[in-house]
Design a protein around this motif. Structure first.
Motif, mmCIF file in Angstrom:
data_model
loop_
_atom_site.group_PDB
_atom_site.id
_atom_site.type_symbol
_atom_site.label_atom_id
_atom_site.label_comp_id
_atom_site.label_asym_id
_atom_site.label_seq_id
_atom_site.Cartn_x
_atom_site.Cartn_y
_atom_site.Cartn_z
ATOM 1 N N PHE A 157 9.873 -6.756 -2.809
ATOM 2 C CA PHE A 157 9.553 -5.698 -1.858
ATOM 3 C C PHE A 157 8.103 -5.259 -2.021
ATOM 4 O O PHE A 157 7.505 -5.436 -3.074
ATOM 5 N N THR A 158 7.572 -4.683 -0.949
ATOM 6 C CA THR A 158 6.220 -4.161 -0.983
ATOM 7 C C THR A 158 6.192 -2.791 -0.321
ATOM 8 O O THR A 158 7.039 -2.486 0.520
ATOM 9 N N VAL A 159 5.249 -1.978 -0.736
ATOM 10 C CA VAL A 159 5.050 -0.662 -0.138
ATOM 11 C C VAL A 159 3.615 -0.579 0.341
ATOM 12 O O VAL A 159 2.684 -0.839 -0.414
ATOM 13 N N MET A 160 3.445 -0.224 1.595
ATOM 14 C CA MET A 160 2.123 0.022 2.144
ATOM 15 C C MET A 160 1.996 1.520 2.321
ATOM 16 O O MET A 160 2.842 2.145 2.943
ATOM 17 N N ARG A 220 2.275 7.792 -0.148
ATOM 18 C CA ARG A 220 3.704 7.452 -0.048
ATOM 19 C C ARG A 220 3.905 6.325 0.949
ATOM 20 O O ARG A 220 3.150 6.182 1.908
ATOM 21 N N GLY A 221 4.975 5.538 0.756
ATOM 22 C CA GLY A 221 5.330 4.508 1.724
ATOM 23 C C GLY A 221 6.722 3.961 1.510
ATOM 24 O O GLY A 221 7.188 3.841 0.382
ATOM 25 N N GLN A 222 7.417 3.623 2.600
ATOM 26 C CA GLN A 222 8.762 3.045 2.527
ATOM 27 C C GLN A 222 8.700 1.596 2.036
ATOM 28 O O GLN A 222 7.718 0.888 2.261
ATOM 29 N N LEU A 223 9.757 1.166 1.376
ATOM 30 C CA LEU A 223 9.845 -0.210 0.912
ATOM 31 C C LEU A 223 10.094 -1.151 2.083
ATOM 32 O O LEU A 223 10.858 -0.839 3.006
ATOM 33 N N THR A 224 9.460 -2.307 2.027
ATOM 34 C CA THR A 224 9.653 -3.370 3.002
ATOM 35 C C THR A 224 9.975 -4.659 2.258
ATOM 36 O O THR A 224 9.296 -5.013 1.296
ATOM 37 N N VAL A 265 0.859 -1.159 0.000
ATOM 38 C CA VAL A 265 0.000 0.000 0.000
ATOM 39 C C VAL A 265 0.900 1.214 0.000
ATOM 40 O O VAL A 265 1.871 1.256 0.716
ATOM 41 N N LEU A 266 0.575 2.193 -0.798
ATOM 42 C CA LEU A 266 1.486 3.258 -1.153
ATOM 43 C C LEU A 266 1.343 4.484 -0.286
ATOM 44 O O LEU A 266 0.281 4.775 0.170
#
Length: 236
Positions: free
Chosen positions: A43-46, A181-185, A13-14
């Motif tokens: 990777f995923t973004v929330m 916006r969101g950090q990469l995980t 999720v962004l």
């Protein structure tokens, strides 16, 4: 170690961008390439609007109620990044000084930073916009910094080394600092324990990163999980 990975769009999720935008944006990013057979990382973004940051590193308004999923699969040996992007509730025209308005930026949480990769902007009717494909470096963004493109010299291994130092976002004319916006995980490529003695799976044997009580699990419970098998379709 390099491992084969199913053609899977992991959940994300962004959150919003950290660059001030000017008028105009291109409709396409770097040249698309076929999806590789293997990946070195995923990777995923929330994302939510509440983490948008302006150029002054101060909180900036994102689009209320907007969210999205940004999923990235990387083959750093070949400098290929595959993406599955979904925006929900992002409205209006895209706008950015970059070639597109949807990026991976390099910056820590709460900080602004330059775009390193520009992706084709998600499109579609109604409340949901999507975009998917694969791009191969060297990457360019169309944003000039210190006399050169902000993607110059960037390597996907930098994301693999420190994903938390990068974020995904999209920008619109109304929300120039970013709609979301969101950090990469990092997503473990073999799936992870859910905390209930089982490994989370997408249903076709591919593991999906779900942390008990965490945002990904909550997102899945909310019906936000996305599964794609683009590679299977392309070989059919």
């Amino acid at each position: 170690m390099r491992r084969a990975l199913p053609k899977l769009a992991a959940l994300s999720v962004l959150t919003a961008g950290a660059v001030v935008l000017s008028s105009g944006t291109a409709s396409a990013a770097d040249t698309e390439v076929p999806e590789p057979d293997t990946f070195t990382s995923m990777f995923t973004v929330m994302a939510t609007p509440d983490t948008v940051v302006g150029m002054d590193n101060q909180p900036a308004p994102g689009q209320p109620g907007a969210s999205g999923t940004f999923n990235y699969r990387i083959n750093s040996d070949e400098e290929i990044i595959c993406y599955d992007l979904t925006l929900r509730g992002v409205t209006g025209e895209y706008q950015s000084p970059a070639r597109t308005a949807t990026h991976i930026h390099e910056a820590q949480p709460g900080m602004s930073g330059p775009p390193r990769i520009a992706f084709p902007d998600p499109s579609g009717e109604g409340e949901t916009r999507t975009s998917s494909g694969c791009l191969q470096g060297p990457f360019t963004t169309g944003v000039m910094a210190n006399g050169q493109d902000s993607g110059t010299g960037f390597s996907l291994r930098e994301i693999e080394a420190n994903p938390a130092a990068f974020f995904g976002d999209t920008h619109t004319a109304e929300y120039t600092a970013g709609a979301v916006r969101g950090q990469l995980t990092r997503v473990p490529m073999g799936g992870v324990e859910t905390g209930a003695g089982a490994t989370a799976s997408t249903g076709d044997g591919a593991g999906t990163a779900l942390a008990a009580g965490g945002g990904l699990l909550a997102a899945v419970a909310a019906g936000v999980a996305v599964l794609r098998r683009r590679g299977a379709r392309s070989r059919a």
